[in-house]
Scaffold this motif. Structure first.
Motif, PDB file in Angstrom:
ATOM      1  N   MET A   1       0.824  -1.210   0.000  1.00  0.00           N
ATOM      2  CA  MET A   1       0.000   0.000   0.000  1.00  0.00           C
ATOM      3  C   MET A   1       0.857   1.258   0.000  1.00  0.00           C
ATOM      4  SD  MET A   1      -3.095   1.423   0.208  1.00  0.00           S
ATOM      5  CE  MET A   1      -4.320   0.367   0.978  1.00  0.00           C
ATOM      6  N   GLU A   2       1.882   1.268   0.853  1.00  0.00           N
ATOM      7  CA  GLU A   2       2.738   2.460   0.961  1.00  0.00           C
ATOM      8  C   GLU A   2       3.465   2.735  -0.346  1.00  0.00           C
ATOM      9  OE1 GLU A   2       6.539   4.115   3.596  1.00  0.00           O
ATOM     10  OE2 GLU A   2       5.526   2.237   4.137  1.00  0.00           O
ATOM     11  N   MET A   3       3.925   1.666  -1.019  1.00  0.00           N
ATOM     12  CA  MET A   3       4.639   1.823  -2.288  1.00  0.00           C
ATOM     13  C   MET A   3       3.721   2.407  -3.360  1.00  0.00           C
ATOM     14  SD  MET A   3       6.541  -1.158  -4.475  1.00  0.00           S
ATOM     15  CE  MET A   3       5.082  -2.197  -4.345  1.00  0.00           C
ATOM     16  N   ILE A   4       2.492   1.890  -3.451  1.00  0.00           N
ATOM     17  CA  ILE A   4       1.548   2.373  -4.448  1.00  0.00           C
ATOM     18  C   ILE A   4       1.105   3.791  -4.130  1.00  0.00           C
ATOM     19  CG2 ILE A   4      -0.734   1.981  -5.466  1.00  0.00           C
ATOM     20  CD1 ILE A   4      -0.270  -1.008  -4.962  1.00  0.00           C
ATOM     21  N   ALA A   5       0.852   4.066  -2.856  1.00  0.00           N
ATOM     22  CA  ALA A   5       0.451   5.409  -2.454  1.00  0.00           C
ATOM     23  C   ALA A   5       1.551   6.413  -2.763  1.00  0.00           C
ATOM     24  CB  ALA A   5       0.119   5.435  -0.968  1.00  0.00           C
ATOM     25  N   GLY A   6       2.810   5.982  -2.636  1.00  0.00           N
ATOM     26  CA  GLY A   6       3.925   6.877  -2.937  1.00  0.00           C
ATOM     27  C   GLY A   6       3.961   7.295  -4.393  1.00  0.00           C
ATOM     28  N   VAL A   7       3.428   6.441  -5.284  1.00  0.00           N
ATOM     29  CA  VAL A   7       3.335   6.779  -6.700  1.00  0.00           C
ATOM     30  C   VAL A   7       2.064   7.579  -6.986  1.00  0.00           C
ATOM     31  CG1 VAL A   7       3.152   5.830  -9.031  1.00  0.00           C
ATOM     32  CG2 VAL A   7       4.669   4.750  -7.372  1.00  0.00           C
ATOM     33  N   ALA A   8       0.966   7.234  -6.294  1.00  0.00           N
ATOM     34  CA  ALA A   8      -0.331   7.837  -6.594  1.00  0.00           C
ATOM     35  C   ALA A   8      -0.522   9.217  -5.976  1.00  0.00           C
ATOM     36  CB  ALA A   8      -1.451   6.911  -6.113  1.00  0.00           C
ATOM     37  N   ILE A   9       0.023   9.447  -4.785  1.00  0.00           N
ATOM     38  CA  ILE A   9      -0.212  10.722  -4.092  1.00  0.00           C
ATOM     39  C   ILE A   9       0.290  11.923  -4.889  1.00  0.00           C
ATOM     40  CG2 ILE A   9       0.470  12.078  -2.062  1.00  0.00           C
ATOM     41  CD1 ILE A   9       0.073   9.555  -0.390  1.00  0.00           C
ATOM     42  N   PRO A  10       1.491  11.877  -5.486  1.00  0.00           N
ATOM     43  CA  PRO A  10       1.886  13.010  -6.337  1.00  0.00           C
ATOM     44  C   PRO A  10       0.909  13.271  -7.479  1.00  0.00           C
ATOM     45  CG  PRO A  10       3.783  11.639  -5.833  1.00  0.00           C
ATOM     46  CD  PRO A  10       2.583  10.894  -5.347  1.00  0.00           C
ATOM     47  N   PHE A  11       0.315  12.202  -8.015  1.00  0.00           N
ATOM     48  CA  PHE A  11      -0.705  12.337  -9.051  1.00  0.00           C
ATOM     49  C   PHE A  11      -1.857  13.209  -8.550  1.00  0.00           C
ATOM     50  CE2 PHE A  11      -4.790  10.965 -10.665  1.00  0.00           C
ATOM     51  CZ  PHE A  11      -4.615  10.801 -12.021  1.00  0.00           C
ATOM     52  N   PHE A  12      -2.369  12.883  -7.348  1.00  0.00           N
ATOM     53  CA  PHE A  12      -3.488  13.643  -6.799  1.00  0.00           C
ATOM     54  C   PHE A  12      -3.076  15.058  -6.409  1.00  0.00           C
ATOM     55  CE2 PHE A  12      -4.915   9.234  -5.902  1.00  0.00           C
ATOM     56  CZ  PHE A  12      -6.076   9.267  -6.647  1.00  0.00           C
ATOM     57  N   ALA A  13      -1.821  15.245  -6.016  1.00  0.00           N
ATOM     58  CA  ALA A  13      -1.360  16.576  -5.635  1.00  0.00           C
ATOM     59  C   ALA A  13      -1.384  17.529  -6.830  1.00  0.00           C
ATOM     60  CB  ALA A  13       0.044  16.495  -5.044  1.00  0.00           C
ATOM     61  N   VAL A  14      -0.907  17.059  -7.995  1.00  0.00           N
ATOM     62  CA  VAL A  14      -0.941  17.896  -9.200  1.00  0.00           C
ATOM     63  C   VAL A  14      -2.383  18.147  -9.623  1.00  0.00           C
ATOM     64  CG1 VAL A  14      -0.252  18.059 -11.623  1.00  0.00           C
ATOM     65  CG2 VAL A  14       1.312  17.059  -9.962  1.00  0.00           C
ATOM     66  N   LEU A  15      -3.213  17.113  -9.539  1.00  0.00           N
ATOM     67  CA  LEU A  15      -4.618  17.254  -9.883  1.00  0.00           C
ATOM     68  C   LEU A  15      -5.295  18.293  -8.979  1.00  0.00           C
ATOM     69  CD1 LEU A  15      -6.849  14.294 -10.859  1.00  0.00           C
ATOM     70  CD2 LEU A  15      -7.747  16.010  -9.307  1.00  0.00           C
ATOM     71  N   LEU A  16      -4.971  18.281  -7.689  1.00  0.00           N
ATOM     72  CA  LEU A  16      -5.527  19.249  -6.744  1.00  0.00           C
ATOM     73  C   LEU A  16      -5.105  20.673  -7.088  1.00  0.00           C
ATOM     74  CD1 LEU A  16      -7.066  19.911  -4.128  1.00  0.00           C
ATOM     75  CD2 LEU A  16      -4.938  19.464  -2.865  1.00  0.00           C
ATOM     76  N   CYS A  17      -3.869  20.836  -7.544  1.00  0.00           N
ATOM     77  CA  CYS A  17      -3.409  22.167  -7.953  1.00  0.00           C
ATOM     78  C   CYS A  17      -4.269  22.715  -9.092  1.00  0.00           C
ATOM     79  CB  CYS A  17      -1.941  22.106  -8.385  1.00  0.00           C
ATOM     80  SG  CYS A  17      -0.771  21.862  -7.043  1.00  0.00           S
ATOM     81  N   GLY A  18      -4.580  21.858 -10.052  1.00  0.00           N
ATOM     82  CA  GLY A  18      -5.437  22.288 -11.155  1.00  0.00           C
ATOM     83  C   GLY A  18      -6.835  22.633 -10.677  1.00  0.00           C
ATOM     84  N   TYR A  19      -7.354  21.825  -9.759  1.00  0.00           N
ATOM     85  CA  TYR A  19      -8.688  22.089  -9.203  1.00  0.00           C
ATOM     86  C   TYR A  19      -8.718  23.444  -8.495  1.00  0.00           C
ATOM     87  CZ  TYR A  19     -12.809  21.559  -6.229  1.00  0.00           C
ATOM     88  OH  TYR A  19     -14.012  21.754  -5.597  1.00  0.00           O
ATOM     89  N   LEU A  20      -7.716  23.717  -7.678  1.00  0.00           N
ATOM     90  CA  LEU A  20      -7.670  24.980  -6.938  1.00  0.00           C
ATOM     91  C   LEU A  20      -7.478  26.170  -7.872  1.00  0.00           C
ATOM     92  CD1 LEU A  20      -5.510  23.908  -3.852  1.00  0.00           C
ATOM     93  CD2 LEU A  20      -7.983  24.354  -3.917  1.00  0.00           C
ATOM     94  N   ALA A  21      -6.652  25.991  -8.906  1.00  0.00           N
ATOM     95  CA  ALA A  21      -6.422  27.089  -9.852  1.00  0.00           C
ATOM     96  C   ALA A  21      -7.716  27.506 -10.533  1.00  0.00           C
ATOM     97  CB  ALA A  21      -5.383  26.676 -10.890  1.00  0.00           C
ATOM     98  N   ARG A  22      -8.544  26.525 -10.886  1.00  0.00           N
ATOM     99  CA  ARG A  22      -9.834  26.839 -11.531  1.00  0.00           C
ATOM    100  C   ARG A  22     -10.840  27.356 -10.515  1.00  0.00           C
ATOM    101  NH1 ARG A  22     -13.003  28.804 -14.197  1.00  0.00           N
ATOM    102  NH2 ARG A  22     -14.391  27.930 -15.791  1.00  0.00           N
ATOM    103  N   HIS A  23     -10.867  26.747  -9.339  1.00  0.00           N
ATOM    104  CA  HIS A  23     -11.827  27.134  -8.303  1.00  0.00           C
ATOM    105  C   HIS A  23     -11.562  28.545  -7.804  1.00  0.00           C
ATOM    106  CE1 HIS A  23     -14.741  26.525  -5.113  1.00  0.00           C
ATOM    107  NE2 HIS A  23     -13.854  26.951  -4.230  1.00  0.00           N
ATOM    108  N   LEU A  24     -10.291  28.923  -7.700  1.00  0.00           N
ATOM    109  CA  LEU A  24      -9.922  30.258  -7.218  1.00  0.00           C
ATOM    110  C   LEU A  24      -9.848  31.274  -8.351  1.00  0.00           C
ATOM    111  CD1 LEU A  24      -7.120  29.208  -4.687  1.00  0.00           C
ATOM    112  CD2 LEU A  24      -9.497  29.828  -4.162  1.00  0.00           C
ATOM    113  N   LYS A  25     -10.229  30.829  -9.555  1.00  0.00           N
ATOM    114  CA  LYS A  25     -10.273  31.694 -10.750  1.00  0.00           C
ATOM    115  C   LYS A  25      -8.891  32.216 -11.159  1.00  0.00           C
ATOM    116  CE  LYS A  25     -15.008  33.151  -9.697  1.00  0.00           C
ATOM    117  NZ  LYS A  25     -15.566  32.016 -10.450  1.00  0.00           N
ATOM    118  N   ILE A  26      -7.858  31.471 -10.790  1.00  0.00           N
ATOM    119  CA  ILE A  26      -6.520  31.785 -11.293  1.00  0.00           C
ATOM    120  C   ILE A  26      -6.437  31.386 -12.771  1.00  0.00           C
ATOM    121  CG2 ILE A  26      -4.058  31.245 -11.055  1.00  0.00           C
ATOM    122  CD1 ILE A  26      -4.608  30.665  -8.095  1.00  0.00           C
ATOM    123  N   LEU A  27      -7.177  30.353 -13.117  1.00  0.00           N
ATOM    124  CA  LEU A  27      -7.207  29.829 -14.484  1.00  0.00           C
ATOM    125  C   LEU A  27      -8.663  29.783 -14.937  1.00  0.00           C
ATOM    126  CD1 LEU A  27      -5.036  28.563 -16.450  1.00  0.00           C
ATOM    127  CD2 LEU A  27      -5.856  26.335 -15.675  1.00  0.00           C
TER     128      LEU A  27
END
Length: 308
Positions: A1-27
């Protein structure tokens, strides 16, 4: 689980950045489409050409791996496409996007690092080859189906040929295949260029995908379709590959990595295609997000099963 999460969490972190950029009207919406255009026309073609051209040609042309991995994906692709087209009466373009979403895994950005961590360099080969095979076969097939789907697009052989000839992803894959077939060595300056531009495809696509998740996720009738895509990708495809392996054996050291490659969640590249052709963008964004979230559990379970 820890190994897979270590690969997947950065994926969600970048995705969250895009979500916040649109939600905060930066993009805004035009910014999202501009970012996706950059990925589609520049970053992703560079990445595909680079990866395909560096793949060993004997592996790209290995019939056993074609039949096991690509055979499973093509069978699932065809089944999903026919179910959508003739069962649910969806358009050819929608059926093609759903089919590739159910069968194209995140082999480049999740599969390769995961197999490297779990098995080492030599056994990560299935994910590397799958990156090239899916690009050559699945992506090309999907573009052909969409380009020949009618609407305001020109149909017929000439129309499809023009669509393919103007698609940078198809051209990049074909060029990479030629380089691999001729065993050509890319100039250092070109490799340097590709190594800068190509890796931008992953974060760029994820950022745009995250921004898309801020709106509605499509019609309610698409929710069941999205759930079916996720189930097909995470459960049905690895089961299909497992069955095929009983009849077409691979070297023992490649069996487990091949099964894990088949069980990877849906690639963000599917969203790039969906947005490019304006087909089921929001449902596909949901599928990519949810399949990665659920994939942490399913991949962990598969790794545990393979240990016995």
């Amino acid at each position: 689980m820890e190994m897979i999460a270590g690969v997947a969490i950065p994926f969600f972190a970048v995705l969250l950045c895009g979500y916040l950029a649109r939600h905060l009207k930066i993009l805004d919406e035009s910014g999202v489409r501009g970012l996706n255009a950059f990925v589609f026309w520049f970053a992703l073609p560079a990445l595909l050409f680079w990866k395909v051209s560096e793949s060993p040609f004997e592996r790209l042309s290995d019939p056993s791996f074609y039949l096991v991995y690509e055979g499973g994906t093509l069978f699932l692709y065809a089944a999903v496409f026919l179910a959508m087209r003739w069962g649910l009466r969806r358009t050819r373009a929608e059926s093609a996007i759903v089919a590739i979403g159910a069968s194209w895994g995140n082999v480049g950005y999740m599969g390769v690092p995961l197999l490297l961590a779990a098995y080492g360099t030599d056994q990560a080969l299935p994910a590397v080859i799958a990156t090239a095979l899916d690009s050559i076969v699945m992506q090309t097939l999907t573009v052909i189906l969409i380009e020949s789907g009618g609407g305001d697009r020109r149909t017929g052989i000439l129309g499809v040929a023009r669509g393919l000839a103007s698609n940078p992803l198809i051209l990049a894959v074909l060029a990479g295949f030629v380089v691999a077939a001729l065993d050509l060595e890319l100039p250092a300056t070109l490799v340097g260029f590709l190594s800068i531009l190509g890796p931008a495809a992953g974060p760029g696509a994820l950022f745009a995908l995250g921004a898309t998740l801020t709106g509605g996720l499509g019609l309610r009738r698409d929710y069941g379709m999205a759930a079916g895509m996720i189930g097909a990708k995470l459960l049905v495809l690895p089961l299909l590959v497992f069955v095929i392996l009983q009849f077409i054996p691979l070297p023992p050291r490649l069996v487990e990595p091949t099964l894990i490659t088949a069980a990877l969640p849906t690639a963000a590249s599917v969203f790039v295609l969906a947005q490019r052709y304006n087909v089921l963008e929001r449902p596909v964004a949901l599928v990519v997000f949810a399949s990665h979230l659920l994939g942490i559990a399913t991949l962990t379970g598969l790794l545990v099963i393979l240990q016995f």
